[in-house]
Design a protein around this motif. Structure first.
Motif, PDB file in Angstrom:
ATOM      1  N   MET A 180      94.694  39.070  64.120  1.00  0.00           N
ATOM      2  CA  MET A 180      93.352  38.939  64.705  1.00  0.00           C
ATOM      3  C   MET A 180      93.459  38.351  66.124  1.00  0.00           C
ATOM      4  N   SER A 181      92.684  38.901  67.044  1.00  0.00           N
ATOM      5  CA  SER A 181      92.755  38.394  68.423  1.00  0.00           C
ATOM      6  C   SER A 181      92.115  37.009  68.494  1.00  0.00           C
ATOM      7  N   THR A 182      92.608  36.231  69.445  1.00  0.00           N
ATOM      8  CA  THR A 182      92.064  34.886  69.605  1.00  0.00           C
ATOM      9  C   THR A 182      90.579  34.929  69.940  1.00  0.00           C
ATOM     10  N   SER A 183      90.181  35.930  70.702  1.00  0.00           N
ATOM     11  CA  SER A 183      88.754  35.983  71.082  1.00  0.00           C
ATOM     12  C   SER A 183      87.870  36.266  69.859  1.00  0.00           C
ATOM     13  N   THR A 184      88.343  37.121  68.967  1.00  0.00           N
ATOM     14  CA  THR A 184      87.584  37.380  67.730  1.00  0.00           C
ATOM     15  C   THR A 184      87.526  36.116  66.874  1.00  0.00           C
ATOM     16  N   LEU A 185      88.678  35.485  66.744  1.00  0.00           N
ATOM     17  CA  LEU A 185      88.762  34.254  65.959  1.00  0.00           C
ATOM     18  C   LEU A 185      87.797  33.195  66.498  1.00  0.00           C
ATOM     19  N   LEU A 186      87.835  33.032  67.802  1.00  0.00           N
ATOM     20  CA  LEU A 186      86.956  32.054  68.456  1.00  0.00           C
ATOM     21  C   LEU A 186      85.488  32.403  68.208  1.00  0.00           C
ATOM     22  N   GLN A 227      93.045  36.128  56.287  1.00  0.00           N
ATOM     23  CA  GLN A 227      94.472  35.787  56.340  1.00  0.00           C
ATOM     24  C   GLN A 227      94.885  35.116  57.654  1.00  0.00           C
ATOM     25  N   VAL A 228      94.127  34.130  58.019  1.00  0.00           N
ATOM     26  CA  VAL A 228      94.444  33.366  59.230  1.00  0.00           C
ATOM     27  C   VAL A 228      95.115  32.050  58.814  1.00  0.00           C
ATOM     28  N   PRO A 229      96.286  31.730  59.350  1.00  0.00           N
ATOM     29  CA  PRO A 229      96.925  30.449  59.001  1.00  0.00           C
ATOM     30  C   PRO A 229      96.064  29.243  59.392  1.00  0.00           C
ATOM     31  N   VAL A 230      96.067  28.227  58.528  1.00  0.00           N
ATOM     32  CA  VAL A 230      95.320  26.992  58.794  1.00  0.00           C
ATOM     33  C   VAL A 230      96.253  25.802  58.580  1.00  0.00           C
ATOM     34  N   THR A 231      96.398  24.979  59.598  1.00  0.00           N
ATOM     35  CA  THR A 231      97.235  23.787  59.491  1.00  0.00           C
ATOM     36  C   THR A 231      96.366  22.562  59.759  1.00  0.00           C
ATOM     37  N   GLN A 259     102.855  29.414  62.544  1.00  0.00           N
ATOM     38  CA  GLN A 259     102.385  30.794  62.695  1.00  0.00           C
ATOM     39  C   GLN A 259     101.070  30.846  63.461  1.00  0.00           C
ATOM     40  N   GLY A 260     100.843  29.835  64.269  1.00  0.00           N
ATOM     41  CA  GLY A 260      99.618  29.824  65.061  1.00  0.00           C
ATOM     42  C   GLY A 260      98.386  29.696  64.189  1.00  0.00           C
ATOM     43  N   GLY A 261      97.346  30.455  64.535  1.00  0.00           N
ATOM     44  CA  GLY A 261      96.116  30.381  63.749  1.00  0.00           C
ATOM     45  C   GLY A 261      95.297  29.152  64.114  1.00  0.00           C
ATOM     46  N   ILE A 262      94.679  28.568  63.071  1.00  0.00           N
ATOM     47  CA  ILE A 262      93.730  27.469  63.269  1.00  0.00           C
ATOM     48  C   ILE A 262      94.389  26.133  62.984  1.00  0.00           C
TER      49      ILE A 262
END
Lengths: 460, 460
Positions: free
Chosen positions: B1-7, B64-68, B84-87
């Motif tokens: 997923m692109s960062t802009s979509t995520l945001l 399926q976005v990683p969350v830490t 793995q980046g993500g949130i």
């Protein structure tokens, strides 16, 4: 599967003297100390090794045969009753102390050993396993139910005194959890997942236990009170004082009356506190006892007795340990139900007062016996076997006190476990999300549902 | 997923001041106190409620976005690095004490509160949360890693001081575990499944903690020794004596040299023990200290100092708490690796001696700093960033001491957790069966693998 097939199959792993389908044997393995109906298994086996436990579970897993583990049978919520028959795995022959690490205050033991027997051996090393449920439970049973007892106020419950386990999973696979290091932060805490799971997630075949040094200086004290409410308030005050009792027990007037029927016990008939303190020196103990006496006096306590010798102390605590047995002798032939709620200590006086009031209202023969320092309240309710109305009132009392404990951020069971008796409180206590997760854990670890089926999780 | 979509998607739940993709912010959330490479997330959000945490996880689970999760970022094994980046869910705004139950010695808190800040408030009630990792960790981080520290020898680790949790599962579902009763035997122990799981099984959004009363009488003591072996033997003797220290720390010569660079510390340059005892009275403490001094003397200890006033004691223990920071100042610009093994106390002298020998052999700048009473040994190893050979030797030292600890029934991590750094020791420590079960638990609780991916479980 027919019993004859089952028997024939098990004789592949076990010599004939360690497999039985004799009626008398099945009946001995059909029940615990609760009043739930007995249910004999189809067969009893006595494993002598982890390998044998693994063989039985692999077989049972493959053929979907229920397997219920059994220790001393002293549980109070029906835990080892084989509700769906099948195999009872009786651990009485796996009763060895495998290793004593005296310098580490640890021992590695098999699950079938009874804790009092174990402690007699450990005493030779100046050590003991502190959780003490009273009845001579097996270590496997204590681990399965997270048993506690009189000394938990100082030393913690069984859960707090186990470092490592060997566990046979439902599939027969053998795993090891934890280590002998007293601090561990390595991965998921599998040890505490199995402790308290009542033989429904896996069977413990070896445990490394934390031990405590036998205290050199101790002093016991008793005090009488005009009411259970006054005694309960004293408990709260003592716990708030930071004096750190090694035991702090509350007995109501009926419990004291019953206790007085035992050899050598002559207490005034009134609610009592039994207390024990340990300390580094006689003078420190004297100072502690003076403070305790003052707290008792402020709450109307009287007949304060302390500084008694070891013999008199042992007589008193020995009787306290056997109090349930003495109750059974006092109410011969009666059935019983034992409540086991625990609440935060600030709510302890309220629970005791409510219990006292409910017992009177419901006209039940029930005594209040409490591991008071833990906020753990037992109501020992006796009723005639044929009196269905009294039985209904006993259940009503138990439910009322559980619901009150849950209202007060407490639990339906402080130390007796869920078994059959507390299943109906699982949802109100934990909520649907946590119970659903427990069900998923059960399905993951025991996909065929062979391990002690029908226990812990609420019936759907 | 692109960062802009995520945001854009996250802005549906969060006001714009609580979501950021600013480079500086991402970098601040890319690393902990370890030397593992930083990895910025794609976005940082600051939830203010359990509901918001639930919304984020439900969303991340679906997409399926990683969350830490992130607390204070003081961990030492790379736990909050979003591999793995993500949130990154930064808990700093969920930092409230929800309730103080002073009479029950309990508090209910949000995970973002720092334990030192919490303890300042609790001191007003005469209470404190005893586990103290030194750095001002968040309670959420301490729960996630089962942090411990100097006082664990008396009060236990974080795991031992938590009664109940609110947890958001990977799916976003909110569950509650445990109760406020100090004794609980009701169902599977979900609380301890989440404690120490490092944000990989669920995210803790509220915790009910056990507190301890601030001790009234305490006394600190220090002693110098001719060798770390002599100091280590003294630790073993003190633990065997049953004196129950409130702290028992071993520092080798290099650690003392480093400590001496701090304001107001003037110790003789030799291995030292730092000790603390609490007691019911001044006289009991004096008796304890006399015994301790005798044990030190028998092991060649000298320069025994005790009975120091509160100020001097505070200076010493404050410096001990900041010892890692003082090390970083002493070795400016260098990278470091901190070993964290724990062994049964009977093996403590052997581990310390082996560590001392390995440090000399490998010619490393490494000090031994040990929560000695727990058998927990840290080696704080510094090396120049460009010196790949020194880095390799540092890793060699760490592996050697872990393998030795495992041989001695110990653990690869007593209190820092697994994170990235200890993954490779999971299989040797727990064996394939237990690790397979941990993998199954992870798959059950986080089927999409969104929670802190790449941590705890060994890489396949």
């Amino acid at each position: 599967m027919s019993t004859s097939t089952l028997l024939a199959d098990l004789l592949a792993f076990f010599s004939s003297d360690r497999v039985s389908t004799a009626t008398a044997i099945l009946e001995q393995n059909a029940q615990d100390e609760s009043s739930f109906p007995a249910r004999p298994p189809d067969v009893v086996v006595w494993p002598t090794s982890t390998t044998e436990v693994s063989q039985v579970l692999a077989y049972a897993h493959q053929h979907q045969v229920p397997v219920t583990a059994r220790g001393a049978g002293t549980s109070l919520e029906g835990q080892p009753i084989p509700l769906q028959g099948g195999i009872v795995l009786n651990f009485q022959q796996m009763n060895q102390i495998v290793a004593i690490y005296a310098e580490d205050f640890q021992a590695r033991v098999q699950p079938g050993i009874f804790y009092k027997d174990m402690n007699r051996t450990l005493a030779g090393h100046g050590l003991f396993f502190a959780p003490d449920p009273g009845a001579n439970a097996s270590i496997g049973g204590m681990l399965a139910n997270n048993a506690a007892g009189i000394r938990t106020v100082k030393y913690g419950a069984t859960r707090d005194n186990v470092l490592a386990l060997e566990v046979v999973l439902a599939s027969g696979e053998i795993i090891h959890t934890g280590s002998r290091a007293v601090k561990q932060s390595s991965g998921y805490d599998l040890t505490h997942l199995f402790v308290g799971s009542e033989g429904t997630l896996g069977l413990i075949t070896e445990a490394t236990l934390k031990l405590a040094p036998l205290p050199e200086q101790f002093s016991a004290a008793t005090a009488a009170f005009p009411s259970v409410a006054a005694a309960a308030q004293t408990v709260f005050d003592i716990m708030g004082s930071g004096l750190g009792p090694a035991a702090l027990e509350l007995l109501d007037e009926l419990a004291v009356t019953v206790l007085n029927t035992d050899e050598g016990i002559h207490l005034s008939v009134a609610p009592h506190l039994f207390m024990e303190f340990t300390g580094p020196s006689e003078s420190a103990l004297q100072q502690t006892l003076a403070t305790v006496q003052e707290i008792c006096r402020e709450n109307g306590g009287n007949d304060f007795r302390s500084g008694t010798g070891r013999d008199q102390r042992n007589t008193l605590w020995d009787a306290r340990h056997r109090l349930f047995e003495i109750h059974k002798r006092y109410f011969p032939g009666q059935k019983y139900l034992i409540a086991d709620v625990a609440v935060p200590i600030s709510h302890f006086p309220a629970v005791v007062s409510r219990a006292s009031q409910l017992i009177a209202e419901l006209q039940l023969a029930a005594s209040i016996i409490s591991h008071a320092g833990d906020g753990n309240v037992h109501l020992t309710i006796f009723y005639p076997p044929a009196d269905s109305q009294a039985q209904a009132r006993a259940q009503q009392l138990n439910e009322a006190i559980v619901n009150y404990a849950l209202e007060l951020d407490g639990t339906s069971t402080g130390e007796h476990g869920v078994g059959i008796g507390k299943q109906k409180f699982m949802l109100p206590e934990h909520g649907p999300g946590a119970v659903a997760l427990m069900r998923q854990l059960k399905a993951l670890l025991d996909p065929q549902g062979i391990l002690n089926p029908g226990k812990v999780l609420p019936l759907t």
